[in-house]
Design an enzyme around this catalytic site. Structure first.
Site, PDB file in Angstrom:
ATOM      1  N   CYS A  50      18.118 -17.720  47.312  1.00 11.64           N
ATOM      2  CA  CYS A  50      16.835 -18.236  47.796  1.00 11.64           C
ATOM      3  C   CYS A  50      16.948 -19.704  48.215  1.00 11.64           C
ATOM      4  CB  CYS A  50      15.749 -18.065  46.743  1.00 11.64           C
ATOM      5  SG  CYS A  50      16.034 -18.965  45.216  1.00 11.64           S
ATOM      6  N   SER A 109      22.190 -26.907  42.334  1.00  6.74           N
ATOM      7  CA  SER A 109      20.964 -26.103  42.324  1.00  6.74           C
ATOM      8  C   SER A 109      19.714 -26.976  42.363  1.00  6.74           C
ATOM      9  CB  SER A 109      20.921 -25.230  41.060  1.00  6.74           C
ATOM     10  OG  SER A 109      21.985 -24.313  41.052  1.00  6.74           O
ATOM     11  N   ALA A 190       9.903  -6.536  40.074  1.00  8.59           N
ATOM     12  CA  ALA A 190      10.335  -6.229  38.703  1.00  8.59           C
ATOM     13  C   ALA A 190      11.829  -6.461  38.515  1.00  8.59           C
ATOM     14  CB  ALA A 190       9.983  -4.782  38.354  1.00  8.59           C
TER      15      ALA A 190
END
Length: 428
Positions: A50, A109, A190
């Site tokens: 992402c 990150s 989920a």
């Protein structure tokens, strides 16, 4: 040959650019196959998360290989080349090695030290192997980077506490609302990120959590991990009803297009009810036009920087502990890479000595007579092989172990001269 990384990250590109270059796992095989067919690409691995898309490659000509990768990224994202270039970074050789080590350790990150990236690097390595993208160099580099990531987490304090995009997203909601216990919260998706969302929401006192997912099985599996939380489960067709009853919604799915936009929300939300939307997916799950709705506040992964900045300095001090470990792993890789210089000479020496052994063995067996030769050939063969291996083993070990580049090259030249080795002829 040179190792290069070309890519972009949360440091160089906003989310609306990153989502254009995101390569889902289903398209990874075709992306690797396309890159491997380019004229100057020898090996390739693609890290897509992402917060980053990075292409690691072994290239035969630096300028041409980098150009081919940039053109591939431009075509993939349907972006004009000069608009894309300003968001890209290009790192060569030692800078590329160091970058992958830092990525694997969580030092690059958004949330410094987050743990999920190591698993993502492992998966990148696994997929590159599966789709035959990598060879000897990148295979060794990724293994070294994974070792570096594990060492940093086990030998330093950078991994202390639960740090992830999910934890930062929950922290953002907590920062805006302070007490999460009165609010109804819905999580769409989920997967692992959603599991972490539930974990951190419960830690912050949330009590009313619903899971919306396409598959009820995966949602139920997630709920079983938190048996005391009384999570409610909804299928995707009930998504809008679940959102309408919520105060906070987190989205974390692998959808390539937005699953929520103004049209879907408008008319379904109560006018007096405020709704917070936090999208931690790339590509984004929530269209930016939801911000046009009066009582909706929407956030994406780039908005997490507000939260991350609060504890970044403390984690940065922890990160300094990791730097020396990473330098050790970089040195280990470079020593191994440089040792490959001796491989052609070692192979040539072994080939020449083996040829001599075979010739002399044939002469000896012919003199011993057919009956004796057939009866004892296997024993004599093993004896001569053993002698040869013991004689050449030490020179080969010493040649590989020599870390001084000039000393190694002098040793290679001496070996080639003493045994009259012609490596170019052997590999031509």
């Amino acid at each position: 040959m040179n190792i290069v990384v070309v890519g972009l990250s949360h440091k160089t590109a906003p989310v609306d650019i990153r989502e254009k270059l995101s390569i889902p796992e289903a398209k990874l095989e075709s992306a690797i196959a396309h890159l491997r067919q380019l004229p100057h690409i020898e090996e390739v691995a693609v890290l897509s998360t992402c917060n980053r898309l990075e292409i690691y490659a072994v290239i035969s000509e630096t300028e041409k290989g980098v150009g081919e990768i940039i053109l591939f990224l431009s075509e993939t994202s349907k972006s004009i080349l000069h608009n894309l270039r300003r968001h890209l970074f290009i790192l060569l050789h030692q800078d590329a090695l160091r970058h992958l080590m830092r990525v694997s350790a969580g030092l690059e990150s958004l949330v410094l030290g987050e743990g999920q990236i190591l698993a993502q690097v492992k998966n990148t390595h696994k997929q590159a192997q599966k789709y035959k993208g990598i060879g000897k160099l990148l295979d060794r580099l990724f293994k070294q980077a994974i070792t570096a990531g594990k060492r940093v987490r086990s030998e330093t304090s950078i991994g202390t506490g639960a740090v992830s995009i999910s934890s930062a997203a929950v922290e953002l909601a907590h920062l805006k609302l302070e007490d999460l216990s009165p609010y109804c919260i819905t999580i769409i998706g989920a997967g692992k990120m959603s599991r972490l969302l539930v974990q951190h929401l419960l830690a912050k006192g949330a009590t009313k959590i619903s899971i919306v997912n396409r598959s009820s099985r995966r949602a139920e599996e997630l709920a079983q991990k938190f048996p005391d939380a009384n999570l409610k489960i909804h299928l995707l067709e009930d998504m809008i009803r679940a959102i309408a009853a919520s105060d906070i919604v987190f989205t974390s799915t692998a959808a390539s297009e937005p699953i929520l936009d103004r049209a879907k929300l408008e008319g379904n939300l109560l006018l007096e009810r405020h709704l917070m939307l936090i999208d931690i997916s790339v590509p984004r799950n929530i269209d930016r036009n939801v911000n046009e709705l009066e009582n909706v506040a929407a956030y994406n992964v780039d908005d997490l920087k507000e939260v991350v900045a609060k504890n970044q300095e403390a984690r940065r001090q922890m990160a300094s502990e990791a730097e020396s470990l990473l330098e050790e792993e970089i040195t280990n890789f470079e020593n191994w890479w440089q040792s490959l210089e001796a491989v052609p000479t070692i192979k040539c020496l072994r080939s020449k000595v083996e040829s001599i052994r075979e010739q002399e063995l044939e002469k000896a067996l012919s003199r011993l007579g057919t009956e004796f030769a057939e009866k004892h050939q296997e024993t004599i063969e093993a004896l001569t092989r053993g002698i040869v291996n013991k004689i050449i083993n030490e020179p080969m070990v010493q040649l590989r172990a020599q870390q001084d580049i000039e000393a190694r090259r002098r040793a290679i030249e001496s070996l080639q001269m003493l045994f009259n080795l012609d490596t170019e002829q052997q590999y031509s």
